[in-house]
Design a protein around this motif. Structure first.
Motif, PDB file in Angstrom:
ATOM      1  N   HIS A 143       0.820  -1.209   0.000  1.00  0.00           N
ATOM      2  CA  HIS A 143       0.000   0.000   0.000  1.00  0.00           C
ATOM      3  C   HIS A 143       0.855   1.259   0.000  1.00  0.00           C
ATOM      4  O   HIS A 143       0.532   2.242  -0.679  1.00  0.00           O
ATOM      5  N   TRP A 144       1.950   1.217   0.721  1.00  0.00           N
ATOM      6  CA  TRP A 144       2.837   2.382   0.739  1.00  0.00           C
ATOM      7  C   TRP A 144       3.571   2.545  -0.585  1.00  0.00           C
ATOM      8  O   TRP A 144       3.820   3.670  -1.028  1.00  0.00           O
ATOM      9  N   LYS A 145       3.911   1.436  -1.222  1.00  0.00           N
ATOM     10  CA  LYS A 145       4.559   1.541  -2.532  1.00  0.00           C
ATOM     11  C   LYS A 145       3.618   2.191  -3.543  1.00  0.00           C
ATOM     12  O   LYS A 145       4.023   3.030  -4.349  1.00  0.00           O
ATOM     13  N   ALA A 146       2.324   1.803  -3.497  1.00  0.00           N
ATOM     14  CA  ALA A 146       1.362   2.379  -4.423  1.00  0.00           C
ATOM     15  C   ALA A 146       1.169   3.874  -4.179  1.00  0.00           C
ATOM     16  O   ALA A 146       0.910   4.639  -5.105  1.00  0.00           O
ATOM     17  N   ARG A 147       1.310   4.282  -2.929  1.00  0.00           N
ATOM     18  CA  ARG A 147       1.112   5.695  -2.593  1.00  0.00           C
ATOM     19  C   ARG A 147       2.329   6.553  -2.910  1.00  0.00           C
ATOM     20  O   ARG A 147       2.194   7.696  -3.359  1.00  0.00           O
ATOM     21  N   THR A 148       3.530   6.044  -2.676  1.00  0.00           N
ATOM     22  CA  THR A 148       4.709   6.919  -2.632  1.00  0.00           C
ATOM     23  C   THR A 148       5.812   6.575  -3.627  1.00  0.00           C
ATOM     24  O   THR A 148       6.814   7.290  -3.690  1.00  0.00           O
ATOM     25  N   ALA A 149       5.676   5.511  -4.403  1.00  0.00           N
ATOM     26  CA  ALA A 149       6.784   5.074  -5.260  1.00  0.00           C
ATOM     27  C   ALA A 149       7.190   6.131  -6.284  1.00  0.00           C
ATOM     28  O   ALA A 149       8.379   6.281  -6.593  1.00  0.00           O
ATOM     29  N   ALA A 150       6.237   6.870  -6.804  1.00  0.00           N
ATOM     30  CA  ALA A 150       6.561   7.859  -7.833  1.00  0.00           C
ATOM     31  C   ALA A 150       7.530   8.910  -7.312  1.00  0.00           C
ATOM     32  O   ALA A 150       8.471   9.311  -8.015  1.00  0.00           O
ATOM     33  N   LEU A 151       7.322   9.344  -6.079  1.00  0.00           N
ATOM     34  CA  LEU A 151       8.209  10.344  -5.491  1.00  0.00           C
ATOM     35  C   LEU A 151       9.616   9.777  -5.302  1.00  0.00           C
ATOM     36  O   LEU A 151      10.623  10.464  -5.544  1.00  0.00           O
ATOM     37  N   TYR A 152       9.694   8.513  -4.889  1.00  0.00           N
ATOM     38  CA  TYR A 152      11.005   7.867  -4.732  1.00  0.00           C
ATOM     39  C   TYR A 152      11.733   7.758  -6.069  1.00  0.00           C
ATOM     40  O   TYR A 152      12.910   8.114  -6.185  1.00  0.00           O
ATOM     41  N   PHE A 153      11.031   7.303  -7.091  1.00  0.00           N
ATOM     42  CA  PHE A 153      11.673   7.134  -8.395  1.00  0.00           C
ATOM     43  C   PHE A 153      12.006   8.473  -9.047  1.00  0.00           C
ATOM     44  O   PHE A 153      12.920   8.564  -9.858  1.00  0.00           O
ATOM     45  N   MET A 154      11.280   9.521  -8.702  1.00  0.00           N
ATOM     46  CA  MET A 154      11.634  10.850  -9.206  1.00  0.00           C
ATOM     47  C   MET A 154      13.072  11.198  -8.842  1.00  0.00           C
ATOM     48  O   MET A 154      13.816  11.790  -9.634  1.00  0.00           O
ATOM     49  N   GLN A 155      13.470  10.779  -7.633  1.00  0.00           N
ATOM     50  CA  GLN A 155      14.802  11.118  -7.145  1.00  0.00           C
ATOM     51  C   GLN A 155      15.870  10.110  -7.540  1.00  0.00           C
ATOM     52  O   GLN A 155      17.053  10.456  -7.614  1.00  0.00           O
ATOM     53  N   THR A 156      15.466   8.872  -7.792  1.00  0.00           N
ATOM     54  CA  THR A 156      16.479   7.815  -7.959  1.00  0.00           C
ATOM     55  C   THR A 156      16.673   7.331  -9.389  1.00  0.00           C
ATOM     56  O   THR A 156      17.721   6.757  -9.695  1.00  0.00           O
ATOM     57  N   VAL A 157      15.707   7.541 -10.258  1.00  0.00           N
ATOM     58  CA  VAL A 157      15.888   7.108 -11.655  1.00  0.00           C
ATOM     59  C   VAL A 157      16.930   8.007 -12.310  1.00  0.00           C
ATOM     60  O   VAL A 157      16.754   9.226 -12.354  1.00  0.00           O
ATOM     61  N   PRO A 158      18.023   7.441 -12.806  1.00  0.00           N
ATOM     62  CA  PRO A 158      19.065   8.274 -13.409  1.00  0.00           C
ATOM     63  C   PRO A 158      18.579   8.963 -14.676  1.00  0.00           C
ATOM     64  O   PRO A 158      17.837   8.382 -15.474  1.00  0.00           O
ATOM     65  N   ALA A 159      18.976  10.199 -14.847  1.00  0.00           N
ATOM     66  CA  ALA A 159      18.617  10.934 -16.058  1.00  0.00           C
ATOM     67  C   ALA A 159      19.457  10.429 -17.224  1.00  0.00           C
ATOM     68  O   ALA A 159      20.630  10.081 -17.068  1.00  0.00           O
ATOM     69  N   SER A 160      18.854  10.364 -18.390  1.00  0.00           N
ATOM     70  CA  SER A 160      19.567   9.912 -19.581  1.00  0.00           C
ATOM     71  C   SER A 160      18.832  10.382 -20.830  1.00  0.00           C
ATOM     72  O   SER A 160      17.595  10.403 -20.863  1.00  0.00           O
ATOM     73  N   THR A 161      19.593  10.743 -21.842  1.00  0.00           N
ATOM     74  CA  THR A 161      18.999  11.114 -23.124  1.00  0.00           C
ATOM     75  C   THR A 161      18.801   9.905 -24.019  1.00  0.00           C
ATOM     76  O   THR A 161      18.283  10.030 -25.133  1.00  0.00           O
ATOM     77  N   ASN A 162      19.200   8.733 -23.541  1.00  0.00           N
ATOM     78  CA  ASN A 162      19.106   7.510 -24.345  1.00  0.00           C
ATOM     79  C   ASN A 162      17.776   6.779 -24.188  1.00  0.00           C
ATOM     80  O   ASN A 162      17.469   5.890 -24.970  1.00  0.00           O
ATOM     81  N   TYR A 163      17.009   7.113 -23.151  1.00  0.00           N
ATOM     82  CA  TYR A 163      15.741   6.417 -22.949  1.00  0.00           C
ATOM     83  C   TYR A 163      14.798   6.655 -24.129  1.00  0.00           C
ATOM     84  O   TYR A 163      14.695   7.764 -24.653  1.00  0.00           O
ATOM     85  N   ARG A 164      14.121   5.605 -24.535  1.00  0.00           N
ATOM     86  CA  ARG A 164      13.121   5.707 -25.585  1.00  0.00           C
ATOM     87  C   ARG A 164      11.732   5.267 -25.107  1.00  0.00           C
ATOM     88  O   ARG A 164      10.731   5.760 -25.565  1.00  0.00           O
ATOM     89  N   SER A 165      11.698   4.310 -24.184  1.00  0.00           N
ATOM     90  CA  SER A 165      10.413   3.813 -23.680  1.00  0.00           C
ATOM     91  C   SER A 165      10.526   3.480 -22.205  1.00  0.00           C
ATOM     92  O   SER A 165      11.616   3.185 -21.695  1.00  0.00           O
ATOM     93  N   LEU A 166       9.391   3.540 -21.521  1.00  0.00           N
ATOM     94  CA  LEU A 166       9.304   3.246 -20.089  1.00  0.00           C
ATOM     95  C   LEU A 166       8.284   2.136 -19.911  1.00  0.00           C
ATOM     96  O   LEU A 166       7.151   2.230 -20.405  1.00  0.00           O
ATOM     97  N   PHE A 167       8.664   1.105 -19.184  1.00  0.00           N
ATOM     98  CA  PHE A 167       7.783  -0.037 -18.917  1.00  0.00           C
ATOM     99  C   PHE A 167       7.645  -0.178 -17.413  1.00  0.00           C
ATOM    100  O   PHE A 167       8.640  -0.326 -16.695  1.00  0.00           O
TER     101      PHE A 167
END
Length: 376
Positions: free
Chosen positions: A40-64
């Motif tokens: 339940h907490w993952k469903a509520r807050t995961a987006a905020l966590y991944f906002m900070q931890t997903v590395p930025a890259s210009t190579n991404y083409r798709s998100l799954f």
């Protein structure tokens, strides 16, 4: 690394799918996860966590991502990710998932999934039942809002939706199968070995025998009658059985350098000996009933499916394997107990090859192939 894989609940089938995609895509992907606890907490807050931890890259083409993640929040918090082709995969859906006690705060989980669908470019379900139960429940679900309800959400989401079954890596279990079932098994193995240039279906780091034991009697859902000569003595790992008891621990696994043919002969000899000692003909020995969490693996390994005529089961299994009432289930099981040979001699009349990664891998690759969007 053109594909970004995000899993907010990295466990069970969610982990299995992400690991498979990561292995197949190799260096062409990046995987970001959160552990499979406190859902339940993952469903509520995961987006905020991944906002900070997903590395930025210009190579991404798709998100799954799976539908545990609130994709709308992530796309808003990370505009660079919002430009990608966004694929949302539903293992299950919160609009049809049973709850023990309905609470107001539970509205958020289904609402999150609806928002995610509106933001996604493609919405993928693991079955037609999962897709239809979600889409047809949107209207009723939104009526829970006291006033100013949004309209026509199903019509906006449905064109994005498609069904893509969960891909399975079937191990080669031919050495465990009776002769009359090998031909059908060979068809599935043949598809795997020639399709999608896939060479080995054994699970990484596991012997085929152990993989079979885990897939043939895992968690619980409904009844499946066990049908194989070597499987009915290995339904519970670690417990002594007529097959495993005569073997010392050092004999149960072949040491490095051992001739596999010699080891196989030893196992067949042990089985034949245990059959003689038991004083029972193989066809008449008692059946084992398993409640496997993974059906399409169980049937592939030779189990006879006996499932309710409800949920996703009619979509997957032919009608003769379904029951409508508890009384019908009882009668079927009673008949099988009296005539176990009916199960052991039976050849499954459905198909499993369509659920193999070899058959589905190309579709997943096509799904993830994309160019970044510039209109956001």
């Amino acid at each position: 690394m053109s594909v970004l894989l995000i899993e907010a609940f990295y466990g069970g089938s969610h982990k299995q799918l992400m690991d498979l995609l990561q292995e197949e895509l190799g260096d062409d992907c990046v995987l970001c996860t959160l552990p499979a606890k406190k859902w339940h907490w993952k469903a509520r807050t995961a987006a905020l966590y991944f906002m900070q931890t997903v590395p930025a890259s210009t190579n991404y083409r798709s998100l799954f991502a799976s539908s545990v993640l609130n994709l709308a929040e992530l796309a808003a918090l990370r505009p660079d990710l919002g430009k990608l082709k966004k694929v949302l995969y539903f293992h299950e859906n919160q609009l049809a998932y049973p709850v023990q006690k309905c609470q107001e705060r539970d509205f958020q989980y289904g609402y999150n999934q609806i928002l995610s669908c509106l933001v996604a470019d493609v919405v993928v379900f693991n079955s037609a039942f999962n897709m239809e139960s979600f889409l047809t429940s949107i209207g009723k679900f939104m009526k829970l809002i006291p006033d100013h309800r949004p309209k026509d959400l199903e019509e906006r989401i449905r064109p994005k939706c498609q069904v893509l079954y969960f891909p399975v890596r079937f191990p080669d279990v031919s050495r465990f199968m009776p002769e009359h079932k090998l031909a059908r098994l060979g068809k599935v193995i043949g598809v795997k070995r020639h399709g999608d240039a896939y060479q080995s279906e054994s699970l990484p780091g596991q012997q085929q025998g152990r993989a079979l034991m885990r897939t043939s009697s895992t968690e619980q859902e409904s009844g499946v009658c066990e049908a194989q000569p070597d499987l009915d003595t290995t339904q519970h790992e670690g417990l002594p059985t007529p097959l495993t008891a005569p073997l010392r621990p050092s004999e149960a696994e072949a040491p490095e350098g051992t001739n596999p043919c010699q080891e196989e002969d030893k196992q067949h000899l042990t089985f034949n000996l245990s059959s003689v000692l038991s004083g029972m003909d193989y066809q008449q020995r008692p059946l084992h009933i398993a409640w496997p969490h993974r059906w399409l693996e169980a049937v592939y390994c030779g189990c006879y499916p006996l499932c309710p005529k409800a949920l996703v089961y009619p979509e997957i299994f032919p009608a003769e394997y379904l029951y409508s009432t508890p009384e019908q289930l009882f009668k079927r099981l009673q008949n099988f107990c009296k005539r176990p040979d009916l199960v052991r001699r039976h050849l499954y009349k459905g198909e499993t090859a369509g659920f193999a990664w070899a058959a589905l891998g190309g579709k997943f690759r096509s799904l993830l192939a994309a160019e970044p969007r510039e209109d956001l």
